[in-house]
Design a protein around this motif. Structure first.
Motif: not given
Length: 361
Positions: A66-74
């Motif tokens: 989920c943190s990766a998705c936040e960083e990528l601004r999915c």
């Protein structure tokens, strides 16, 4: 002779037991670990997979994914920089649940802190509470070491907000109101006497009542992720910056346990996305897990939960995925075509599964 025969029987039994145990582990090794996420958020699933495949816990893997998705601004609807509210501000909702302990941590309408899922975990780790909200959630997260305060808006979100203002703040989420002007402030239409209304107010009332604020993949996504680790333990997590042009203070189902996500080691897990204002009234993910507990297969449990909502709200748009403790997964949706992503052993990379909307029986 009898002793020798007894010894042979014991050896055979021991061999059978060893075979059963090893056979069970062999099956598990093909099922676990497992990562499932709403939407084709492939990089988020890869991040979770790297963690869980390396031996980290299901909770750790959910946080990484989920943190990766936040960083990528999915899709612009997860993490900072997206989904401005009526004031042009972006806020974050997030949740994490440990299916082994049934502990939950969540934050809602959090301002100034971009790391929603990590803030949610801090709530679970360091408080006896389940949900913290607003600026106090931000202060807590910063005090526990997360970066902030940070402006969560972006050039893109502010441009989107400016165009919306130029379109007389349409569409929006108001109903049964009379605006002072096209962008408010608003008054309940029953709070003003008919004689107090102006002609312009009557015409604006028509605009407000006829406007629509449909949810779609373009204005509202949630990453909802489930992970089963190598030990068979299940966790779920969610993160979203909510509905575009929401009324300030609005909280959707993202941080609501049982609605956006739910997990129980004894049964399985569920993740959801869509019109959270409607979905939280039905707790679809809790319903999915409880249906699987009663013996429903994931596909039927998912369809049943979605159908319960659609029968009451035929304009509803949403979806769920279901995964049982054996790693079997399925999805169901209504009002749109849904996709979810999967990674498990024996797969070279993430697979995206497409689910078509079904009609009510």
């Amino acid at each position: 002779m009898a002793t020798k025969s007894l010894l042979c029987v014991q050896m055979l039994l021991l061999t059978s037991i060893v075979f059963v145990v090893l056979g069970h582990e062999a099956v598990k090794s093909e099922q676990y670990p497992l990562v499932v996420s709403t939407w084709p958020f492939v990089e988020a699933v890869r991040a979770a997979w790297r963690a869980v495949d390396a031996g980290f816990s299901s909770v750790d893997a959910v946080i990484e994914g989920c943190s990766a998705c936040e960083e990528l601004r999915c899709d612009g609807t997860v993490g900072p920089g997206g989904s401005p509210d009526e004031n042009g501000e972006t806020t974050i909702d997030a949740l994490v649940m440990d299916g082994a302990t049934m502990e939950v941590g969540a934050v809602a309408a959090m301002r100034y802190v971009k790391d929603g899922i990590r803030a949610a975990r801090l709530v679970m780790q360091h408080t006896k509470h389940t949900l913290l909200v607003g600026e106090k959630a931000s202060a807590f997260a910063i005090s526990m070491g997360l970066p902030g305060p940070t402006n969560l808006s972006s050039t893109e979100s502010m441009e989107k907000w400016t165009k919306w203002k130029q379109n007389h703040c349409q569409p929006n989420f108001w109903k049964n109101v009379i605006p002072v002007n096209s962008c408010g402030p608003y008054h309940g239409k029953d709070s003003l006497k008919l004689s107090d209304r102006t002609c312009s107010e009557d015409s604006l009332l028509g605009n407000i009542e006829s406007s629509s604020s449909h949810f779609s993949v373009n204005n509202h996504d949630t990453i909802s992720m489930a992970v089963i680790d190598k030990g068979g333990h299940i966790a779920v997590g969610t993160s979203t910056n909510g509905a575009t042009f929401k009324i300030p203070g609005r909280v959707g189902d993202g941080p609501i346990v049982g609605s956006s996500a739910y997990a129980d080691d004894e049964v399985g897990a569920c993740g959801a996305t869509g019109d959270g204002d409607i979905m939280m009234r039905f707790l679809p993910c809790y319903q999915v897990v409880e249906s699987m507990r009663l013996g429903m297969e994931p596909k039927l449990a998912a369809k049943d939960a979605i159908s319960r909502i659609a029968r009451k709200f035929p304009d509803f748009v949403g979806a769920v995925f279901a995964v049982n403790k054996n790693g079997e997964h399925a999805g169901a949706c209504y009002g749109w075509t849904f996709q979810y992503s999967v990674r498990r052993p024996l797969m070279d990379d993430v697979k995206v599964v497409t689910v078509h909307p079904h009609s009510l029986p």
